[in-house]
Scaffold this motif. Structure first.
Motif, PDB file in Angstrom:
ATOM      1  N   SER A 107      63.277  25.283  -6.337  1.00 53.52           N
ATOM      2  CA  SER A 107      63.853  24.565  -5.032  1.00 53.52           C
ATOM      3  C   SER A 107      62.914  25.014  -3.654  1.00 53.52           C
ATOM      4  N   ASP A 150      65.411  17.441  -7.119  1.00 51.65           N
ATOM      5  CA  ASP A 150      65.839  18.984  -7.364  1.00 51.65           C
ATOM      6  C   ASP A 150      67.217  18.868  -8.107  1.00 51.65           C
ATOM      7  N   GLU A 151      67.182  19.037  -9.480  1.00 50.78           N
ATOM      8  CA  GLU A 151      68.244  19.097 -10.394  1.00 50.78           C
ATOM      9  C   GLU A 151      69.297  18.001 -10.033  1.00 50.78           C
TER      10      GLU A 151
HETATM   11 MG   LIG Z   1      66.932  25.546  -7.428  1.00 50.91          MG
END
Ligand SMILES: [Mg+2]
Ligand SMILES: Nc1ncnc2c1ncn2[C@@H]1O[C@H](COP(=O)(O)OP(=O)(O)OP(=O)(O)O)[C@@H](O)[C@H]1O
Length: 255
Positions: free
Chosen positions: A54, A174-175
């Motif tokens: 991240s 991000d995810e």
């Molecule tokens: Mg992360």
């Protein structure tokens, strides 16, 4: 709509992360990370929790400053702040785990807001673009609703349309599916696979190995703030080189 909006100089990849170091106080979150992403390439970032995935995405979008090194998008270094930063940041679309839609605005308004405010796009043009993008991610019928009236999968597809509305040169995810119920994961991944096939340049943090195998050109494995290895998905999954990658894969692939 064309995704071909890049004039990257010959020989320079679209995204260049060049020896980037990021400290939080004494803690080294990114330790001399270098990564290049060519135009149209899809890179999946994987690695254990806390490895810096991240943080790397956030530095590429300048949501975080860096301690040293350089990040270039389309041949231009990212400034630390100022108006130029706002313009360059608009070239990077970001989709997070939490959708962050404005709850008091309709879906259509969520998608038109940034093009109108930041890019000064005429309202009608922004609305036409928004309808096109919402159709493209399969939620065209939801344009007049509010976020709370949509499922998580629908909201995340709106978030993707909202990012695309700025016509970014690269998309960071991000995810994007980790907050979703299982039955909604595929509808979001399908949109991402299609985007990749259409030539969008993408950096994707995900634990969805099916997506990595299907859509990634390259997998980059992070551990302790470093990129330890990079390889095409087939090669990475079948023949990881480092013990840490082997250990990580043995844990996630048994679930
Ligand atoms: Mg992360
Ligand atoms: N604002 C901050 N202040 C201090 N430390 C931070 C900050 N943000 C992140 N870190 C630390 O930096 C490291 C990397 O965090 P990061 O969120 O990038 O990891 P990640 O790989 O995305 O993990 P996850 O898979 O859990 O999302 C972690 O040890 C984290 O605690």
């Amino acid at each position: 709509m064309s995704l071909e909006n890049s004039g990257v100089p010959a020989g320079e990849p679209l995204v260049v992360v060049d020896h980037v170091v990021k400290h939080y106080g004494d803690f080294v979150a990114l330790n001399d990370v270098s990564l290049t992403v060519d135009k149209g390439e899809v890179v999946v970032l994987i690695g254990p929790s806390g490895s810096g995935k991240s943080t790397l995405c956030r530095t590429i979008n300048r949501l975080e400053t860096i301690t040293s090194g350089d990040i270039r998008i389309d041949g231009e270094s990212l400034p630390q702040e100022g108006r130029k930063l706002a313009a360059l940041r608009a070239e990077v679309g970001m989709v997070f785990q939490s959708f962050n839609l404005f709850s008091h605005k309709t879906i259509l308004d969520n998608v038109t807001l940034a093009p109108v405010k930041v890019k000064r796009m005429p309202k009608k043009e922004a609305e036409d673009l928004a309808h096109t993008l919402l159709d493209r991610v399969g939620v065209g019928a939801q344009a007049d609703k509010y976020p709370a009236q949509l499922s998580g999968g629908q909201q995340q597809r709106v978030a993707i349309a909202r990012a695309l509305a700025m016509q970014p040169k690269v998309m960071l995810f991000d995810e994007p599916t980790s907050a979703l119920d299982p039955e909604m994961i595929n509808e979001v991944l399908d949109v991402m696979v299609r985007l990749a096939a259409e030539g969008m340049t993408m950096i994707v943090v995900t634990h969805e190995m099916g997506f990595a195998r299907k859509a990634a050109d390259r997998v980059a494995f992070m551990s302790d703030g470093e990129i330890l290895e990079q390889a095409p998905p087939e090669e990475f999954f079948s023949r990881p080189r480092t013990d840490r990658a082997k250990d990580f894969l043995s844990k996630i692939l048994t679930h």
